[in-house]
Motif scaffolding. Structure first.
Motif, mmCIF file in Angstrom:
data_model
loop_
_atom_site.group_PDB
_atom_site.id
_atom_site.type_symbol
_atom_site.label_atom_id
_atom_site.label_comp_id
_atom_site.label_asym_id
_atom_site.label_seq_id
_atom_site.Cartn_x
_atom_site.Cartn_y
_atom_site.Cartn_z
ATOM 1 N N VAL A 45 22.765 -4.442 0.872
ATOM 2 C CA VAL A 45 21.458 -4.772 1.878
ATOM 3 C C VAL A 45 20.807 -3.348 2.611
ATOM 4 O O VAL A 45 21.700 -2.772 2.843
ATOM 5 C CB VAL A 45 22.263 -5.612 2.807
ATOM 6 N N VAL A 46 19.675 -3.486 2.403
ATOM 7 C CA VAL A 46 18.981 -2.334 3.058
ATOM 8 C C VAL A 46 17.994 -2.789 4.221
ATOM 9 O O VAL A 46 17.312 -3.683 3.929
ATOM 10 C CB VAL A 46 18.147 -1.733 1.924
ATOM 11 N N ALA A 47 18.325 -2.163 5.250
ATOM 12 C CA ALA A 47 17.514 -2.911 6.570
ATOM 13 C C ALA A 47 16.303 -1.822 6.642
ATOM 14 O O ALA A 47 16.390 -0.673 6.469
ATOM 15 C CB ALA A 47 18.353 -2.610 7.728
ATOM 16 N N VAL A 48 15.071 -2.713 6.679
ATOM 17 C CA VAL A 48 13.940 -1.734 6.806
ATOM 18 C C VAL A 48 13.471 -1.829 8.250
ATOM 19 O O VAL A 48 12.954 -2.851 8.830
ATOM 20 C CB VAL A 48 12.681 -2.234 5.886
ATOM 21 N N LEU A 49 13.494 -0.665 9.109
ATOM 22 C CA LEU A 49 13.003 -0.691 10.496
ATOM 23 C C LEU A 49 11.514 -0.224 10.504
ATOM 24 O O LEU A 49 11.346 1.034 10.398
ATOM 25 C CB LEU A 49 14.036 0.280 11.252
ATOM 26 N N SER A 50 10.593 -1.214 10.709
ATOM 27 C CA SER A 50 9.304 -0.671 10.661
ATOM 28 C C SER A 50 8.537 -1.883 11.288
ATOM 29 O O SER A 50 9.013 -2.189 12.419
ATOM 30 C CB SER A 50 8.920 -0.470 9.088
ATOM 31 N N THR A 51 7.591 -2.300 10.680
ATOM 32 C CA THR A 51 6.541 -3.511 11.210
ATOM 33 C C THR A 51 6.735 -4.707 10.627
ATOM 34 O O THR A 51 6.053 -5.437 10.919
ATOM 35 C CB THR A 51 5.103 -2.975 10.819
ATOM 36 N N GLY A 52 7.900 -5.028 10.131
ATOM 37 C CA GLY A 52 8.348 -6.407 9.482
ATOM 38 C C GLY A 52 8.148 -6.221 7.866
ATOM 39 O O GLY A 52 7.461 -5.198 7.572
ATOM 40 N N VAL A 53 8.232 -7.240 7.402
ATOM 41 C CA VAL A 53 8.235 -7.267 5.814
ATOM 42 C C VAL A 53 7.695 -8.522 5.543
ATOM 43 O O VAL A 53 8.096 -9.805 5.997
ATOM 44 C CB VAL A 53 9.620 -6.942 5.171
ATOM 45 N N ASP A 54 6.691 -8.593 4.734
ATOM 46 C CA ASP A 54 5.813 -9.892 4.090
ATOM 47 C C ASP A 54 6.845 -10.503 3.056
ATOM 48 O O ASP A 54 6.770 -10.139 2.215
ATOM 49 C CB ASP A 54 4.578 -9.617 3.913
ATOM 50 N N ALA A 55 7.453 -11.569 3.641
ATOM 51 C CA ALA A 55 8.528 -12.134 2.656
ATOM 52 C C ALA A 55 7.582 -12.980 1.543
ATOM 53 O O ALA A 55 8.314 -13.290 0.717
ATOM 54 C CB ALA A 55 9.257 -13.096 3.247
ATOM 55 N N THR A 56 6.264 -13.206 1.840
ATOM 56 C CA THR A 56 5.585 -14.020 0.755
ATOM 57 C C THR A 56 4.847 -12.990 -0.198
ATOM 58 O O THR A 56 4.347 -13.549 -1.021
ATOM 59 C CB THR A 56 4.223 -14.719 1.456
ATOM 60 N N GLN A 57 4.938 -11.901 0.001
ATOM 61 C CA GLN A 57 4.672 -10.848 -1.023
ATOM 62 C C GLN A 57 5.202 -11.303 -2.517
ATOM 63 O O GLN A 57 6.473 -11.201 -2.651
ATOM 64 C CB GLN A 57 4.883 -9.493 -0.831
ATOM 65 N N PRO A 58 4.433 -11.464 -3.351
ATOM 66 C CA PRO A 58 4.967 -11.931 -4.853
ATOM 67 C C PRO A 58 6.080 -11.276 -5.416
ATOM 68 O O PRO A 58 7.146 -11.582 -5.750
ATOM 69 C CB PRO A 58 3.718 -12.155 -5.828
ATOM 70 N N GLN A 59 6.043 -10.017 -5.156
ATOM 71 C CA GLN A 59 6.866 -8.810 -5.737
ATOM 72 C C GLN A 59 8.074 -8.669 -5.041
ATOM 73 O O GLN A 59 9.069 -7.904 -5.374
ATOM 74 C CB GLN A 59 6.280 -7.635 -6.334
ATOM 75 N N LEU A 60 8.100 -9.308 -3.681
ATOM 76 C CA LEU A 60 9.500 -9.289 -2.937
ATOM 77 C C LEU A 60 10.011 -10.749 -2.724
ATOM 78 O O LEU A 60 10.840 -10.842 -1.936
ATOM 79 C CB LEU A 60 9.077 -8.674 -1.513
ATOM 80 N N ALA A 61 9.342 -11.674 -3.347
ATOM 81 C CA ALA A 61 9.755 -13.070 -3.190
ATOM 82 C C ALA A 61 11.348 -13.129 -3.616
ATOM 83 O O ALA A 61 11.896 -12.914 -4.493
ATOM 84 C CB ALA A 61 8.934 -13.978 -4.078
ATOM 85 N N GLY A 62 12.138 -13.931 -2.668
ATOM 86 C CA GLY A 62 13.684 -14.018 -2.866
ATOM 87 C C GLY A 62 14.375 -12.993 -2.205
ATOM 88 O O GLY A 62 15.454 -13.086 -2.300
ATOM 89 N N SER A 63 13.750 -11.891 -1.903
ATOM 90 C CA SER A 63 14.676 -10.559 -1.592
ATOM 91 C C SER A 63 14.692 -10.311 -0.108
ATOM 92 O O SER A 63 15.355 -9.435 0.442
ATOM 93 C CB SER A 63 14.057 -9.424 -2.608
ATOM 94 N N VAL A 64 13.943 -10.931 0.794
ATOM 95 C CA VAL A 64 13.720 -10.622 2.171
ATOM 96 C C VAL A 64 14.277 -11.580 2.952
ATOM 97 O O VAL A 64 14.148 -12.834 3.010
ATOM 98 C CB VAL A 64 12.270 -10.564 2.615
#
Length: 426
Positions: free
Chosen positions: A62-81
């Motif tokens: 598990v990698v936490a990304v401390l930034s502006t949020g992450v778009d979980a609907t981005q097709p290439q991140l689907a299912g990973s957020v």
């Protein structure tokens, strides 16, 4: 944040028919979706994630990304957020991203390979270094402040604490603070206690003529040499020619460098956009850290940081205040044997059992000496026929059976002319 938003922001969201996420302020125009990218981005030509894939892919990390949020609907991140946490608001999730920077950082870590090159949903070349890692988004910035002001220490402290307590093995502080607080000190101490790696973007350089602004939590690394100590690592940004990004800070706090100029990254809503910044550079280092953690699950946070620094590709002389130990090298970091501890950093080897206690009384010492004498006599007795046989065979070399210890297949050395001949037009 405003230092390179012109490369990401475009038409008004309403004109595109895209609804702004609930976390966005009413007066902020969210970044539009990106465009398709059928080629191979320059950073992937340098970092060669395909070479690492047979050994590690980030699974179980598990990698936490401390930034502006992450778009979980981005097709290439689907299912990973994961839903994550909005530390700016103090409540709610962070699996949306109005600004787009957190999505770019998450893509550097865990973007899935696209299914094709002809549509926004199927990008051809952009892939993350650890595509099977889980992304835990934590919003510590809404993009409203100036980049050189840094993140509010109390907000960053809440973000780090949430990430550590929710299973992150690596925390990517893509938006650092520039001043500390008791809460932030406690959060960093908690990360150290829980054996969590902190990868920290170096931020942006101060105005001309002013000294470099030290990012926080880089201060936790101490002053014992380039790159710091323990499980904290600060990252600067490079361009495709291996030169420091003009806005990347210079200082002894820099531990590594990574691609961070015109890097082709995932955009919120789909597609890709070109991004500059040490924040996206930190994503490539955090992705590499995830690979090392998967490969060496018993390694301490300090050992992971030592591995990343010790296997880096040299860019300048050792201990450079511009490049630290060099550019992150995912293949060497994953395949090389664990780098031993180095002076000036708290880099522990994998945890092992302590050695047995030494004899302390005369009786035990006498027994030990007697055993040594017997072993020596036995060695001489058995060694004589071996020596005679060796003389008759004139000591010709022979091979012995047995299982070898784990070693890297074709151990990677430091690449030479890493950026020469790079195809950046594809």
């Amino acid at each position: 944040m405003k230092r390179r938003m012109a490369m990401v922001l475009g038409p008004v969201v309403a004109a595109l028919g895209i609804a702004a996420p609930s976390s966005a302020r009413a007066d902020v125009q969210c970044a539009p979706p990106g465009t398709p990218w059928p080629g191979t981005p320059w950073q992937q030509q340098v970092l060669t994630p395909e070479r690492v894939r047979p050994f590690a892919d980030g699974s179980g990390v598990v990698v936490a990304v401390l930034s502006t949020g992450v778009d979980a609907t981005q097709p290439q991140l689907a299912g990973s957020v994961e839903p994550g946490y909005d530390a700016v608001a103090g409540h709610g999730a962070a699996h949306d991203d109005c600004v787009g920077i957190g999505t770019a950082v998450a893509g550097a870590i865990a973007a899935h390979a696209g299914s094709g090159s002809g549509s926004v949903a199927g990008i051809g070349g952009v892939v993350g270094l650890a595509p099977n890692a889980r992304i835990l988004p934590v919003r510590v910035s809404d993009g409203s402040g100036q980049a050189d002001q840094g993140t509010d220490p109390s907000v960053l402290a809440a973000g780090i604490t949430f990430a550590v307590l929710h299973g992150a093995a690596i925390v990517d502080v893509a938006e650092p603070a520039y001043r500390s607080s008791p809460e932030l000190s406690a959060a960093v101490a908690l990360a150290a206690q829980r054996n969590v790696v902190l990868v920290v973007a170096a931020g942006v350089a101060a105005a001309s003529g002013r000294p470099a602004v030290t990012p926080v939590p880089a201060w936790s690394a101490g002053s014992s040499g380039i790159g710091g100590a323990g499980g904290t690592l600060v990252v600067g940004a490079l361009d495709s020619n291996g030169r420091r990004w003009s806005s990347s800070p210079v200082g002894s706090f820099i531990g590594l460098a990574a691609p961070g100029v015109a890097t082709v990254c995932l955009a919120r809503g789909g597609g890709v956009a070109a991004i500059d910044g040490t924040d996206v550079a930190s994503g490539f280092v955090a992705g590499t850290a995830a690979l090392v953690v998967q490969r060496r699950p018993q390694a301490s946070a300090g050992a992971v940081v030592g591995q990343l620094m010790g296997t880096a590709t040299p860019v300048a002389g050792p201990g450079s205040t511009e490049y630290g130990h060099g550019m992150v090298n995912p293949y060497s970091a994953v395949t090389a044997a664990l780098v031993p501890a180095r002076t000036g950093s708290v880099v522990a080897a994998e945890r092992t059992a302590p050695p047995p206690p030494a004899p302390t009384d005369r009786h035990t010492l006498a027994l030990a000496l007697t055993a040594i004498a017997l072993i020596a006599a036995l060695t001489v007795a058995l060694g004589r026929p071996v020596a005679l046989r060796g003389r008759r065979s004139r000591w010709r070399a022979s091979t012995a059976g047995g299982e070898a210890t784990w070693a890297a297949p074709g151990q990677a050395g430091a690449p030479v002319d890493l950026f020469q001949g790079l195809d950046t037009e594809s």
